[in-house]
Motif scaffolding. Structure first.
Motif, mmCIF file in Angstrom:
data_model
loop_
_atom_site.group_PDB
_atom_site.id
_atom_site.type_symbol
_atom_site.label_atom_id
_atom_site.label_comp_id
_atom_site.label_asym_id
_atom_site.label_seq_id
_atom_site.Cartn_x
_atom_site.Cartn_y
_atom_site.Cartn_z
ATOM 1 N N SER A 3 0.836 -1.303 0.046
ATOM 2 C CA SER A 3 0.048 -0.026 0.026
ATOM 3 C C SER A 3 0.784 1.339 0.019
ATOM 4 N N ILE A 6 1.359 2.880 -3.483
ATOM 5 C CA ILE A 6 -0.002 3.006 -4.188
ATOM 6 C C ILE A 6 -0.660 4.266 -3.514
ATOM 7 N N TYR A 8 -4.464 5.684 -3.122
ATOM 8 C CA TYR A 8 -5.849 5.357 -3.286
ATOM 9 C C TYR A 8 -6.470 6.747 -3.531
ATOM 10 N N THR A 62 3.022 8.679 -7.079
ATOM 11 C CA THR A 62 3.031 7.334 -7.157
ATOM 12 C C THR A 62 1.936 6.798 -8.095
ATOM 13 N N ARG A 92 -3.428 2.204 -11.874
ATOM 14 C CA ARG A 92 -3.090 0.875 -11.877
ATOM 15 C C ARG A 92 -4.459 0.033 -11.986
ATOM 16 N N GLN A 182 -6.921 -5.633 -6.653
ATOM 17 C CA GLN A 182 -5.439 -5.453 -6.405
ATOM 18 C C GLN A 182 -4.774 -7.039 -6.725
#
Length: 193
Positions: A3, A6, A8, A62, A92, A182
């Motif tokens: 995490s 990445i 969110y 990121t 992603r 994921q």
């Protein structure tokens, strides 16, 4: 997927997501989560909302996973239809929850400027979660959107619009779909390596 690598990005729908909404809960509990802010949550403008998403993605250092609800899902589709390959490459994947069918006959006038909904495949893995009794999009329409966007689809039973009004405050069950997405992203990355 680690995490820390990445970001969110949470995209609420029309009228935003209040503090008791699952998106707000997720923003508080997911590591490295942020929200795409809109100038006007009540009178949404498609061009402005798409630009806010673009700006939010560009501001990140990121890769991002998008977590969209309702009109936020349509915003993702509209953004992806016009975004450059460089910006698209930063995304992603996307979790698309209870997409709003802005083309339906009883669609509120405030949302009609988001029609037509682009139906080309999104260039990143997607998981769509709909409901068999959502007034914003029938199960059949949610499945049609999933096919058009190239998303895996799950239709929940009696989940309404998957919002506070339908009893989804923390919506812990939704993490199953985020983790499934994921895993697909990780599998794709391994195949490309």
């Amino acid at each position: 997927m680690r995490s820390q690598s990445i970001r969110y990005l949470i995209l609420p729908g029309w009228q935003g997501s209040p503090q008791e909404h699952w998106q707000s809960h997720w923003q508080r509990c997911l590591p490295n989560a942020g929200r795409v802010q809109q100038r006007d949550w009540d009178q949404p403008d498609a061009e402005s909302w798409v630009q806010s998403l673009e700006d939010s993605i560009l501001a990140e250092n990121t890769p991002v996973i998008l977590i969209a609800h309702s009109l936020g899902c349509v915003t993702v589709a509209r953004w992806a239809a016009r975004a450059s390959s460089d910006v698209l490459a930063k995304v992603r994947g996307a979790l698309l929850v209870a997409p709003a069918d802005v083309e339906r006959p009883a669609c509120p006038p405030a949302l009609q400027g988001f029609a037509p909904i682009p139906l080309q495949p999104l260039p990143f893995p997607c998981q769509l979660v709909g409901s068999d009794n959502d007034s914003a999009a029938s199960a059949a329409r949610a499945l049609e959107l999933a096919r058009g966007w190239g998303a895996e689809a799950a239709i929940l039973t009696d989940a309404g619009h998957i919002n506070v009004k339908s009893g989804h405050r923390r919506w812990e069950q939704g993490f199953v779909y985020l983790y499934r997405l994921q895993r697909r992203i990780e599998q794709l990355a391994r195949r490309r390596a």
